[in-house]
Design an enzyme around this catalytic site. Structure first.
Site, mmCIF file in Angstrom:
data_model
loop_
_atom_site.group_PDB
_atom_site.id
_atom_site.type_symbol
_atom_site.label_atom_id
_atom_site.label_comp_id
_atom_site.label_asym_id
_atom_site.label_seq_id
_atom_site.Cartn_x
_atom_site.Cartn_y
_atom_site.Cartn_z
ATOM 1 N N ALA A 1 0.829 -1.126 -0.261
ATOM 2 C CA ALA A 1 -0.053 -0.045 -0.065
ATOM 3 C C ALA A 1 1.572 1.141 0.338
ATOM 4 C CB ALA A 1 -1.033 -0.178 0.957
ATOM 5 N N LYS B 1 9.302 2.532 -21.475
ATOM 6 C CA LYS B 1 9.820 2.826 -20.245
ATOM 7 C C LYS B 1 10.796 2.589 -19.692
ATOM 8 C CE LYS B 1 8.037 3.663 -15.654
ATOM 9 N NZ LYS B 1 6.777 2.955 -14.383
#
Length: 273
Positions: A10, A187
């Site tokens: 998280a 990327k």
């Protein structure tokens, strides 16, 4: 019944996308460690964002507490945390589970496929500028974040479209890509060039490009990184190459403080899982 989503961590990236999806009503659980668990219990999962703030009470689980397989695992650890993370979320992987990794680079695809089987592993990448502040809040700045997911062989399958639809919510754009490995290599060239330029010259890209030979040096590094991608079978598309050159050689004059920590990144190896 909606898909069960396990977001591994998280932190600045997993926390952002997971919170947005949970706020949209998706069945999201965060796999966290003790320190982050206590932090989120105390203050909630808080996003301070250019596209809207959110504070929510997340559903969380720790390693050892996973019950049954999940449908989708969104994985955004740093490379050096991958092995430990795999051990933690292994009980969540069932026969139909699909793993969507958001790591930079490419090697993690083989590592995950060796552990969980090639069919379980999709390609994935994201573009987001976010960080954890001192209070553990996720601070997102810049343009609308983007998450891309797709089958590694480029096929446009119903499963890939369904997963892209599930991994969606307000506050970011989701793309179901039929060229996800190319997206990942594009990327990689950006980040590899950025890191090389800043580390070799010991300055920000703004500082470097403002020097007489700075832009030429930066472009040489970018093309060297692009040649590596081409040798691997993934030459950069013109738009991606021009975008990288513009970001690292031109736009930096407007943002002279830009450095490795200011470019879109993902992962939470620098914060508790």
């Amino acid at each position: 019944m909606g898909s069960r989503i396990l977001v591994v961590g998280a932190g600045a990236v997993g926390g952002y996308f997971g919170a947005r999806m949970a706020s949209a009503g998706h069945d999201v659980t965060f796999l966290v460690r003790e320190r982050r668990l206590q932090q989120l219990r105390a203050g909630g999962l808080c996003l301070i964002s250019s596209v809207g703030n959110v504070t929510m009470t997340p559903r969380m689980v720790m390693a050892g507490g996973i019950e049954g397989p999940y449908d989708i695992i969104l994985l955004s650890v740093k490379a050096y945390s991958l092995m430990a993370a795999m051990n933690d979320f292994a009980p969540a992987v069932g026969p139909q589970t699909r793993i969507v990794p958001l790591l930079n680079g490419m090697q993690h695809l083989d590592i995950l496929a060796d552990r969980f089987g090639p069919a379980a592993v999709m390609g994935g990448t994201c573009f987001i500028v976010s960080m954890l502040d001192a209070q553990g809040r996720i601070v997102q700045t810049g343009s609308l974040p983007r998450l891309s997911v797709g089958e590694r062989d480029g096929s446009n399958t119903p499963a890939a479209r369904s997963i892209a639809e599930t991994l969606s919510g307000p506050g970011f754009k989701t793309v179901c890509s039929t060229h996800i490995l190319q997206d990942m290599w594009d990327k990689w060239v950006l980040l590899a060039a950025l890191g090389s330029i800043c580390c070799l010259m010991r300055g920000t890209v703004g500082d470097i490009a403002s020097q007489p030979a700075g832009q030429g040096f930066a472009q040489a590094v970018i093309h060297e990184c692009a040649s590596t991608a081409a040798a691997a079978g993934y030459p950069l598309r013109d738009a991606a190459l021009k975008g990288t050159v513009s970001l690292l050689c031109k736009c930096c004059f407007k943002i002279p403080h830009m450095c490795c920590r200011k470019i879109p990144q993902h992962g939470y190896g620098d914060q508790p899982l």
